[in-house]
Design a protein around this motif. Structure first.
Motif, PDB file in Angstrom:
ATOM      1  N   LEU A  22       0.742  -1.182  -0.156  1.00  0.00           N
ATOM      2  CA  LEU A  22       0.004  -0.016   0.174  1.00  0.00           C
ATOM      3  C   LEU A  22       0.911   1.047  -0.006  1.00  0.00           C
ATOM      4  CD1 LEU A  22      -2.938  -0.957   2.296  1.00  0.00           C
ATOM      5  CD2 LEU A  22      -3.098  -0.612   0.161  1.00  0.00           C
ATOM      6  N   ILE A  23       1.840   1.493   0.721  1.00  0.00           N
ATOM      7  CA  ILE A  23       2.732   2.519   0.911  1.00  0.00           C
ATOM      8  C   ILE A  23       3.568   2.548  -0.331  1.00  0.00           C
ATOM      9  CG2 ILE A  23       4.913   1.468   1.973  1.00  0.00           C
ATOM     10  CD1 ILE A  23       3.229   5.215   2.740  1.00  0.00           C
ATOM     11  N   TYR A  24       3.908   1.434  -1.015  1.00  0.00           N
ATOM     12  CA  TYR A  24       4.571   1.635  -2.311  1.00  0.00           C
ATOM     13  C   TYR A  24       3.496   2.315  -3.205  1.00  0.00           C
ATOM     14  CZ  TYR A  24       7.232   0.316  -6.497  1.00  0.00           C
ATOM     15  OH  TYR A  24       7.969   0.393  -7.557  1.00  0.00           O
ATOM     16  N   ARG A  25       2.240   1.706  -3.253  1.00  0.00           N
ATOM     17  CA  ARG A  25       1.444   2.452  -4.538  1.00  0.00           C
ATOM     18  C   ARG A  25       1.253   3.660  -4.341  1.00  0.00           C
ATOM     19  NH1 ARG A  25      -1.855  -2.036  -3.999  1.00  0.00           N
ATOM     20  NH2 ARG A  25      -3.638  -1.022  -3.028  1.00  0.00           N
ATOM     21  N   HIS A  26       1.216   4.100  -2.863  1.00  0.00           N
ATOM     22  CA  HIS A  26       0.480   5.667  -2.779  1.00  0.00           C
ATOM     23  C   HIS A  26       1.617   6.469  -2.361  1.00  0.00           C
ATOM     24  CE1 HIS A  26      -3.830   4.753  -2.457  1.00  0.00           C
ATOM     25  NE2 HIS A  26      -3.330   3.570  -2.020  1.00  0.00           N
ATOM     26  N   ALA A  27       2.854   6.067  -2.112  1.00  0.00           N
ATOM     27  CA  ALA A  27       3.856   7.215  -1.867  1.00  0.00           C
ATOM     28  C   ALA A  27       5.229   6.848  -2.592  1.00  0.00           C
ATOM     29  CB  ALA A  27       4.179   7.306  -0.477  1.00  0.00           C
TER      30      ALA A  27
END
Length: 278
Positions: free
Chosen positions: A27-32
């Motif tokens: 999730l954090i890779y996809r969003h940030a």
């Protein structure tokens, strides 16, 4: 991760599984664009556990299910804020400011446009502003765009209030010229003077977003100690876009641990962690 470390995590307040970590990592890779390695499990547990408490969830799975089903961007921003790192200080990597001053003094008549792409709590953009004001005068022709993905640290930066101990890298003259010392209840604090702060514009910006809220091209970009959190593909994408917003022969300052020798088609190394836009 070692079995004893996993056991320690699982014994904490909330159940914690490799699947929870993997889901957060995606999730954090996809969003940030942030790439988390296995050694970050304890950090991730600690920071996201606070979001569980704040939102009233009793498991990471329940929280993440709710997060992904939510259309409210507020919690997504809190999730990103929780996982960003904001280590900074005034005049960190001093040689960059020496070089910036040299560049400015070579062309004092132009209007300088500078983007600080990881402003954090403000120490870096204010260091840039002080350098510019020292070179051109506080009324000089320069503008600084200071952005960050983390909305909480930007609020601190916009306030421009710091403990005096944080300002030790400044000379006594710089402290007198650019800060107002607090009195009474504000003893031990100092605020950036309005005449310096007026040169700065603060904005929230995610470097991996397709559209950046920037309408300018810049003479100088500071993008320091950001790329270390990105994988190679994300680094290349962000650097290509920085190339587009930098003027020809503009200067890019990067962090001491960052090396971009594989983007020689975009930038030429001109000094220690200093690149020129081709």
């Amino acid at each position: 991760m070692k079995p004893e470390a996993v056991a320690q995590l699982q014994a904490r307040e909330f159940a914690w599984t490799p699947a929870d970590f993997e889901r957060i990592r995606q999730l954090i890779y996809r969003h940030a664009g942030i790439s988390l390695h296995e050694g970050k499990q304890a950090m991730v547990y600690s920071r996201i556990a606070r979001r569980l408490r704040e939102t009233g969830h009793d498991s990471f799975r329940a929280y993440l299910d709710w997060l992904e089903s939510s259309r409210d961007p507020t919690e997504w921003q809190e999730f990103i804020n929780a996982l960003t790192t904001n280590l900074t200080s005034f005049f960190r990597e001093q040689h960059h400011f020496v070089e910036l001053a040299r560049l400015v003094r070579e062309q004092p008549a132009q209007e300088w446009k500078i983007w600080c792409s990881a402003a954090s709590t403000g120490e870096e953009p204010y260091s840039i502003a002080i350098t510019m004001a020292d070179a051109l005068g506080v009324g000089g022709r320069f503008r600084i765009w200071a952005s960050d993905i983390d909305t909480r640290v930007l609020q601190v930066a916009q306030r421009g209030i710091y403990k005096l101990e944080q300002l030790k890298p400044l000379s006594p003259e710089q402290l007198r010229r650019y800060f107002l010392r607090g009195k009474g209840a504000n003893e031990g604090l100092a605020r950036v003077k309005p005449e310096l702060q007026r040169h700065l514009q603060f904005l929230t910006l995610n470097l991996i977003d397709e559209h950046w809220p920037l309408q300018e091209t810049f003479d100088v970009v500071f993008c320091r100690n950001v790329m270390i959190y990105f994988d190679h593909a994300t680094q290349r994408k962000v650097l290509a876009r920085i190339h587009r917003v930098l003027k020809p022969h503009g200067t890019l300052f990067v962090g001491h641990a960052e090396n971009f020798s594989d983007v020689r088609d975009l930038f030429r190394l001109r000094g220690k962690t200093i690149y020129e836009r081709l």
